[in-house]
Design a protein around this motif. Structure first.
Motif, PDB file in Angstrom:
ATOM      1  N   ASN A   1     -34.982  47.321  86.288  1.00 60.30           N
ATOM      2  CA  ASN A   1     -34.617  48.411  87.190  1.00 60.30           C
ATOM      3  C   ASN A   1     -35.654  49.533  87.172  1.00 60.30           C
ATOM      4  O   ASN A   1     -35.388  50.637  86.701  1.00 60.30           O
TER       5      ASN A   1
ATOM      6  N   GLU B   1     -39.137  51.050  89.682  1.00 64.33           N
ATOM      7  CA  GLU B   1     -39.925  50.953  90.903  1.00 64.33           C
ATOM      8  C   GLU B   1     -41.289  50.342  90.564  1.00 64.33           C
ATOM      9  O   GLU B   1     -41.810  50.530  89.465  1.00 64.33           O
ATOM     10  N   LYS B   2     -41.865  49.652  91.504  1.00 63.55           N
ATOM     11  CA  LYS B   2     -43.171  49.032  91.295  1.00 63.55           C
ATOM     12  C   LYS B   2     -44.230  50.079  90.942  1.00 63.55           C
ATOM     13  O   LYS B   2     -45.060  49.866  90.058  1.00 63.55           O
TER      14      LYS B   2
ATOM     15  N   LEU C   1     -42.250  42.024  90.232  1.00 61.36           N
ATOM     16  CA  LEU C   1     -42.877  42.840  89.193  1.00 61.36           C
ATOM     17  C   LEU C   1     -43.728  42.019  88.234  1.00 61.36           C
ATOM     18  O   LEU C   1     -44.355  42.570  87.350  1.00 61.36           O
TER      19      LEU C   1
ATOM     20  N   ASN D   1     -37.418  43.800  90.792  1.00 60.32           N
ATOM     21  CA  ASN D   1     -36.578  44.982  90.696  1.00 60.32           C
ATOM     22  C   ASN D   1     -35.457  44.846  91.728  1.00 60.32           C
ATOM     23  O   ASN D   1     -35.375  43.846  92.444  1.00 60.32           O
ATOM     24  N   GLN D   2     -34.598  45.858  91.812  1.00 63.09           N
ATOM     25  CA  GLN D   2     -33.452  45.775  92.716  1.00 63.09           C
ATOM     26  C   GLN D   2     -33.839  45.915  94.182  1.00 63.09           C
ATOM     27  O   GLN D   2     -33.029  45.672  95.056  1.00 63.09           O
TER      28      GLN D   2
END
Length: 152
Positions: A103, A105-106, A51, A45-46
Motif C-alpha cells: 500500500n 504510491e509508485k 511495483l 499497489n491498490q
C-alpha cells in the motif's frame, strides 16, 4: 508469475481443505506457503500499479519469522534495478490476482531507502530496521532477542 504457477509440490492444489487454508468469500487463503513459491511474485499497489517483484525473503533466524521481502523495482532485465527491503507485515496477499499488495504510491517507492544488488545493507542494524519499518508504517518484526542489533 504467481505462487500457484511456482508450486512444484502441489501445496496449493487442494484449495477446499480446511487443514491447508481458509475460504474468504470466493478466495482461498493458504494457511502456510512455501517460500520458494513466493520468490518472483509480482507486487502491486491498490491503484493496480506494478511495483516490482519479490527477489528474496529474509528470515529472522532468532524469532523464526519472516522479516523482509526484498523487492526489485525499476530497471530493465535487472539493469538499473533498485532493491528494497519491505517489512513482511507491509505486504498483503491478493488471492484473487495471485500477487502481493504493498500500500504505497509508485512515486513514494521511488524515494524509498533502497540498495544495489552488490551492496546490501546490514539488516541486523537496529537503526536501519527501525527506519525501514517506520518508512512503510509497519510493526517492528523484532523483539529484544531478535535481529536489529539487540541481544546479539
Amino acid at each position: 508469475m504467481n505462487y500457484e504457477e511456482r508450486d512444484p509440490y502441489g501445496i496449493y492444489k487442494n484449495r477446499a481443505s480446511a487443514t491447508t487454508g481458509t475460504r474468504l468469500g470466493d478466495d482461498y487463503v493458504p494457511a502456510l506457503m512455501g517460500a520458494n513459491t513466493l520468490i518472483g511474485n509480482d507486487v502491486y499497489n491498490q491503484r493496480e500499479e506494478d511495483l516490482g517483484s519479490i527477489k528474496e525473503i529474509m528470515l529472522d533466524m532468532r524469532s523464526g519469522k519472516v522479516a523482509y521481502a526484498v523487492l526489485s523495482f525499476g530497471g530493465f532485465l535487472s539493469l538499473g534495478e533498485k532493491l528494497f527491503a519491505v517489512p513482511w507485515t507491509a505486504l498483503k496477499l491478493d488471492t484473487t490476482n495471485r500477487r502481493f499488495i504493498l500500500n504505497v504510491e509508485k512515486d513514494y517507492l521511488r524515494d524509498a531507502p533502497g540498495f544495489d544488488k552488490d551492496q546490501w545493507p546490514n539488516m541486523t542494524d537496529h537503526t536501519w530496521s527501525k527506519s525501514i519499518d517506520a518508512f512503510y508504517g509497519a510493526a517492528a518484526h523484532t523483539d529484544d532477542r531478535g535481529l536489529g542489533g539487540r541481544g546479539m
